[in-house]
Design an enzyme around this catalytic site. Sequence first.
Site, PDB file in Angstrom:
ATOM      1  N   SER A 135       0.852  -1.188   0.000  1.00 32.63           N
ATOM      2  CA  SER A 135       0.000   0.000   0.000  1.00 32.63           C
ATOM      3  C   SER A 135       0.887   1.238   0.000  1.00 32.63           C
ATOM      4  O   SER A 135       1.757   1.380   0.862  1.00 32.63           O
ATOM      5  CB  SER A 135      -0.892  -0.006   1.242  1.00 32.63           C
ATOM      6  OG  SER A 135      -1.733   1.125   1.238  1.00 32.63           O
ATOM      7  N   LYS A 161      -0.891  -0.805  -4.542  1.00 33.39           N
ATOM      8  CA  LYS A 161      -2.158  -0.132  -4.182  1.00 33.39           C
ATOM      9  C   LYS A 161      -1.825   1.317  -3.885  1.00 33.39           C
ATOM     10  O   LYS A 161      -0.927   1.591  -3.073  1.00 33.39           O
ATOM     11  CB  LYS A 161      -2.753  -0.840  -2.974  1.00 33.39           C
ATOM     12  CG  LYS A 161      -3.726  -0.026  -2.119  1.00 33.39           C
ATOM     13  CD  LYS A 161      -4.428  -0.941  -1.118  1.00 33.39           C
ATOM     14  CE  LYS A 161      -4.862  -0.191   0.126  1.00 33.39           C
ATOM     15  NZ  LYS A 161      -5.613  -1.084   1.042  1.00 33.39           N
ATOM     16  N   LEU A 162      -2.549   2.229  -4.530  1.00 37.57           N
ATOM     17  CA  LEU A 162      -2.324   3.653  -4.316  1.00 37.57           C
ATOM     18  C   LEU A 162      -3.465   4.227  -3.488  1.00 37.57           C
ATOM     19  O   LEU A 162      -4.636   4.031  -3.833  1.00 37.57           O
ATOM     20  CB  LEU A 162      -2.262   4.405  -5.651  1.00 37.57           C
ATOM     21  CG  LEU A 162      -1.227   3.956  -6.671  1.00 37.57           C
ATOM     22  CD1 LEU A 162      -1.352   4.820  -7.930  1.00 37.57           C
ATOM     23  CD2 LEU A 162       0.180   4.008  -6.102  1.00 37.57           C
ATOM     24  N   LYS A 163      -3.128   4.924  -2.425  1.00 32.98           N
ATOM     25  CA  LYS A 163      -4.137   5.671  -1.692  1.00 32.98           C
ATOM     26  C   LYS A 163      -4.550   6.846  -2.569  1.00 32.98           C
ATOM     27  O   LYS A 163      -3.689   7.492  -3.180  1.00 32.98           O
ATOM     28  CB  LYS A 163      -3.546   6.188  -0.376  1.00 32.98           C
ATOM     29  CG  LYS A 163      -3.308   5.099   0.639  1.00 32.98           C
ATOM     30  CD  LYS A 163      -4.622   4.503   1.106  1.00 32.98           C
ATOM     31  CE  LYS A 163      -4.389   3.457   2.178  1.00 32.98           C
ATOM     32  NZ  LYS A 163      -5.653   2.916   2.699  1.00 32.98           N
ATOM     33  N   ASP A 189      -7.252   2.861  -3.280  1.00 30.24           N
ATOM     34  CA  ASP A 189      -8.052   2.822  -2.054  1.00 30.24           C
ATOM     35  C   ASP A 189      -8.371   4.249  -1.644  1.00 30.24           C
ATOM     36  O   ASP A 189      -7.471   5.051  -1.406  1.00 30.24           O
ATOM     37  CB  ASP A 189      -7.262   2.126  -0.934  1.00 30.24           C
ATOM     38  CG  ASP A 189      -8.105   1.967   0.336  1.00 30.24           C
ATOM     39  OD1 ASP A 189      -7.590   1.369   1.297  1.00 30.24           O
ATOM     40  OD2 ASP A 189      -9.267   2.413   0.358  1.00 30.24           O
ATOM     41  N   ASN A 191     -10.579   5.058   0.963  1.00 29.19           N
ATOM     42  CA  ASN A 191     -10.980   5.187   2.370  1.00 29.19           C
ATOM     43  C   ASN A 191     -12.175   6.132   2.531  1.00 29.19           C
ATOM     44  O   ASN A 191     -12.101   7.113   3.292  1.00 29.19           O
ATOM     45  CB  ASN A 191      -9.798   5.652   3.236  1.00 29.19           C
ATOM     46  CG  ASN A 191      -8.761   4.575   3.431  1.00 29.19           C
ATOM     47  OD1 ASN A 191      -7.674   4.630   2.871  1.00 29.19           O
ATOM     48  ND2 ASN A 191      -9.102   3.541   4.215  1.00 29.19           N
ATOM     49  N   GLU A 214     -11.118   0.559  -4.061  1.00 29.02           N
ATOM     50  CA  GLU A 214     -11.480   0.135  -2.710  1.00 29.02           C
ATOM     51  C   GLU A 214     -12.204   1.243  -1.950  1.00 29.02           C
ATOM     52  O   GLU A 214     -11.728   2.388  -1.904  1.00 29.02           O
ATOM     53  CB  GLU A 214     -10.189  -0.257  -1.971  1.00 29.02           C
ATOM     54  CG  GLU A 214     -10.356  -0.879  -0.617  1.00 29.02           C
ATOM     55  CD  GLU A 214      -9.021  -1.246   0.019  1.00 29.02           C
ATOM     56  OE1 GLU A 214      -7.992  -1.307  -0.701  1.00 29.02           O
ATOM     57  OE2 GLU A 214      -8.994  -1.437   1.240  1.00 29.02           O
ATOM     58  N   ASP A 239     -14.098  -2.377   2.045  1.00 28.34           N
ATOM     59  CA  ASP A 239     -13.219  -2.556   3.212  1.00 28.34           C
ATOM     60  C   ASP A 239     -14.039  -2.141   4.446  1.00 28.34           C
ATOM     61  O   ASP A 239     -14.685  -2.991   5.081  1.00 28.34           O
ATOM     62  CB  ASP A 239     -11.959  -1.698   3.014  1.00 28.34           C
ATOM     63  CG  ASP A 239     -11.041  -1.631   4.242  1.00 28.34           C
ATOM     64  OD1 ASP A 239      -9.933  -1.104   4.101  1.00 28.34           O
ATOM     65  OD2 ASP A 239     -11.440  -2.082   5.333  1.00 28.34           O
ATOM     66  N   LYS A 263     -10.326  -7.958   6.712  1.00 25.42           N
ATOM     67  CA  LYS A 263      -9.451  -7.491   7.785  1.00 25.42           C
ATOM     68  C   LYS A 263      -9.988  -8.064   9.091  1.00 25.42           C
ATOM     69  O   LYS A 263     -11.049  -7.645   9.578  1.00 25.42           O
ATOM     70  CB  LYS A 263      -9.467  -5.968   7.888  1.00 25.42           C
ATOM     71  CG  LYS A 263      -8.678  -5.242   6.836  1.00 25.42           C
ATOM     72  CD  LYS A 263      -8.715  -3.736   7.122  1.00 25.42           C
ATOM     73  CE  LYS A 263      -7.976  -2.962   6.064  1.00 25.42           C
ATOM     74  NZ  LYS A 263      -8.171  -1.509   6.252  1.00 25.42           N
ATOM     75  N   GLY A 291      -4.633  -4.817   5.511  1.00 25.55           N
ATOM     76  CA  GLY A 291      -3.655  -4.586   6.572  1.00 25.55           C
ATOM     77  C   GLY A 291      -3.996  -3.346   7.377  1.00 25.55           C
ATOM     78  O   GLY A 291      -4.681  -2.457   6.880  1.00 25.55           O
TER      79      GLY A 291
END
Length: 368
Positions: A135, A161-163, A189, A191, A214, A239, A263, A291
């Site tokens: 990540s 994986k890129l935020k 992702d 969030n 995500e 997630d 998770k 994670g």
Amino acid sequence: APVEGIELRRVGLPLVAPFRTSFGTQTHRDVLLVRVVTGAAEGWGECVAMADPLYSEEYVDGAVDVLRRFLVPRLAAAGRVDAASVAQVLAPVHGHRMAKAALELAVLDAELRASGTPLARHLGAVHDRVPCGVSVGIMDSVPALLGAVGEYLDQGYVRIKLKIEPGWDVEPVRAVRERFGDDVLLQVDANTAYTLADARHLARLDPFDLLLVEQPLPEDDVLGHAALARQIATPVCLDESITSARAAAEAITLGACSIVNVKPGRVGGYLEARRIHDVCAAHGVPVWCGGMLETGIGRAANVALAALPGFTLPGDTSASDRYYRTDLTEPFVLAEGHLGVPTGPGTGVVPVPEVLEEVTTWREWLPL
Ligand SMILES: CSCC[C@@H](NC(=O)CCC(=O)O)C(=O)O
Ligand SMILES: [Mg+2]
């Protein structure tokens, strides 16, 4: 063997580099550990809650409080408890899934160590090593991002994986594709940083052949994700929304996701995580192991879980040195882009005593 006592312990670990997501930047982890002592063995669990309630509603001080005042006393009152019964014993306490997961893992670890059973075998693992993704946080510039991605690819990570967040999404994804090509496994992702009104904007990610996007929308907007999934080509992965096996079945049935990030801390433990794996497998939905910047304790358990058959996408099960210069346990080291599944009883790892003493900031012994 009955539980004789439980130790709550907090450790402070600096991160090797700041980790920025759509909800903030972390430079340090304040980790709550749970140690269960029985006559036969002792087991360790890790609470994945952060210091601040920014990923979800849990936070370390709250987890300590709910364990001391509600969860441990209930476990004590229940007398002899098998790991399989912990969730049921704790069920009257609403929520606090990360705190519950830490306690359940510690009880499970002690039980498995006493019987000499590796956690991977207990969960139904079918692989002896797992492919590892990494990540990558939001960075100050695209060149900085490309440098970090190049480093991780050189280290052997099999998936990037890129935020992302509004203002840092299409451009960094395009830059990574242009620099590293179309064959790199790539996902993003958010969030929960977007709303359904951003659907047309998120559709601009479609040309980049991402594995998934995500949790683009708020965790309680399951119908919004279903509507979004009908407007973009990139598969939607959830997630924060997936808090239980029932939530997974509901999201899948509503068309809100076609991939699930599992998770254990988010869902109340490794046994519920396995149930989510099973529900998703029944629906033909692939899962991967997420994670929460775990130390080697949680990392060992995650690698065991990631070895189950339905975990068909690389997870955020990175090497210890992705986050820590010195891990609490012997470090997990990437080998050809994979981590080996621990083979010892229980999680197969324990904290290194000298390291543990060095990083401990607080501890409390709760006799049962
Ligand atoms: C606690 S902030 C991290 C939450 C984030 N986790 C990661 O990006 C992976 C972190 C890791 O490698 O452990 C997620 O939403 O998936
Ligand atoms: Mg996520």
